[in-house]
Design a protein around this motif. Structure first.
Motif, PDB file in Angstrom:
ATOM      1  N   LEU A 103     -15.213  43.072  10.171  1.00 17.86           N
ATOM      2  CA  LEU A 103     -13.923  42.390  10.214  1.00 17.86           C
ATOM      3  C   LEU A 103     -13.539  42.071  11.654  1.00 17.86           C
ATOM      4  CD1 LEU A 103     -11.478  41.280   8.760  1.00 17.86           C
ATOM      5  CD2 LEU A 103     -10.531  43.589   8.679  1.00 17.86           C
ATOM      6  N   SER A 104     -13.853  42.953  12.590  1.00 19.49           N
ATOM      7  CA  SER A 104     -13.510  42.682  13.990  1.00 19.49           C
ATOM      8  C   SER A 104     -14.232  41.437  14.502  1.00 19.49           C
ATOM      9  CB  SER A 104     -13.835  43.888  14.878  1.00 19.49           C
ATOM     10  OG  SER A 104     -15.204  44.173  14.834  1.00 19.49           O
ATOM     11  N   ARG A 105     -15.463  41.235  14.071  1.00 17.83           N
ATOM     12  CA  ARG A 105     -16.211  40.034  14.487  1.00 17.83           C
ATOM     13  C   ARG A 105     -15.566  38.776  13.902  1.00 17.83           C
ATOM     14  NH1 ARG A 105     -22.612  39.475  14.978  1.00 17.83           N
ATOM     15  NH2 ARG A 105     -22.635  37.339  15.733  1.00 17.83           N
ATOM     16  N   ARG A 106     -15.159  38.858  12.643  1.00 19.94           N
ATOM     17  CA  ARG A 106     -14.507  37.710  11.995  1.00 19.94           C
ATOM     18  C   ARG A 106     -13.179  37.401  12.666  1.00 19.94           C
ATOM     19  NH1 ARG A 106     -13.798  33.223  11.021  1.00 19.94           N
ATOM     20  NH2 ARG A 106     -12.936  32.418   9.079  1.00 19.94           N
ATOM     21  N   LEU A 107     -12.420  38.441  13.015  1.00 14.05           N
ATOM     22  CA  LEU A 107     -11.133  38.229  13.680  1.00 14.05           C
ATOM     23  C   LEU A 107     -11.330  37.556  15.030  1.00 14.05           C
ATOM     24  CD1 LEU A 107      -9.275  41.564  12.844  1.00 14.05           C
ATOM     25  CD2 LEU A 107      -9.029  39.329  11.740  1.00 14.05           C
TER      26      LEU A 107
END
Length: 150
Positions: free
Chosen positions: A75-79
């Motif tokens: 999720l951090s990469r997507r954010l």
């Protein structure tokens, strides 16, 4: 036909094919968590992968603006991708005249569901979008992911 001429009846017919139910219905484990476990889960949520997530704009004048997405990466990469372009970036630029910060994205995010199977993850995202009707989501092409919407 109604008995009173000034009354109308709104009829909604629901059809659920066997295929749709087989794609979506699945037993999930539930467990009770303590307050400290929930705090730890919130901190580690950005490290989760294969999730459906919801972003709520955390600007005080704008809390009604939401976005629902899914990612197979963390999720951090997507954010991080939302920092540069996409509907969330567009929203911050248009309504707040600035780019979103990582803090904006992390504090305004919530994991809605987790699913390892790619097809189910896509369906979960479509279901959450259909149910919650987030106003930041802009579908540029008709994917018709849910069989019942075809």
């Amino acid at each position: 036909m109604p008995t009173r001429p000034d009354t109308t009846i709104k009829l909604i017919i629901y059809y659920q094919s066997r295929k749709t139910s087989q794609l979506l219905i699945k037993n999930k484990e539930t467990n009770e968590k303590s307050a400290t476990q929930e705090e730890t889960d919130e901190k580690s949520a950005t490290h989760e992968d294969h999730v459906t997530y919801e972003h709520k704009c955390n600007n005080e004048n704008c809390r009604a603006h939401t976005y629902i997405g899914m990612t197979r990466t963390s999720l951090s990469r997507r954010l991080t991708c939302h920092l540069k372009n996409g509907a969330i970036h567009e929203h911050y630029s248009k309504h707040h005249q600035r780019d979103p910060t990582l803090h904006d994205l992390v504090t305004g995010n919530m994991v809605l569901d987790k699913e390892k199977e790619r097809r189910r993850l896509t369906l979960l995202e479509a279901i959450y979008i259909a149910l919650k009707k987030p106003n930041m989501n802009h579908q540029t092409r008709d994917l018709q992911t849910l069989p019942t919407l075809k």
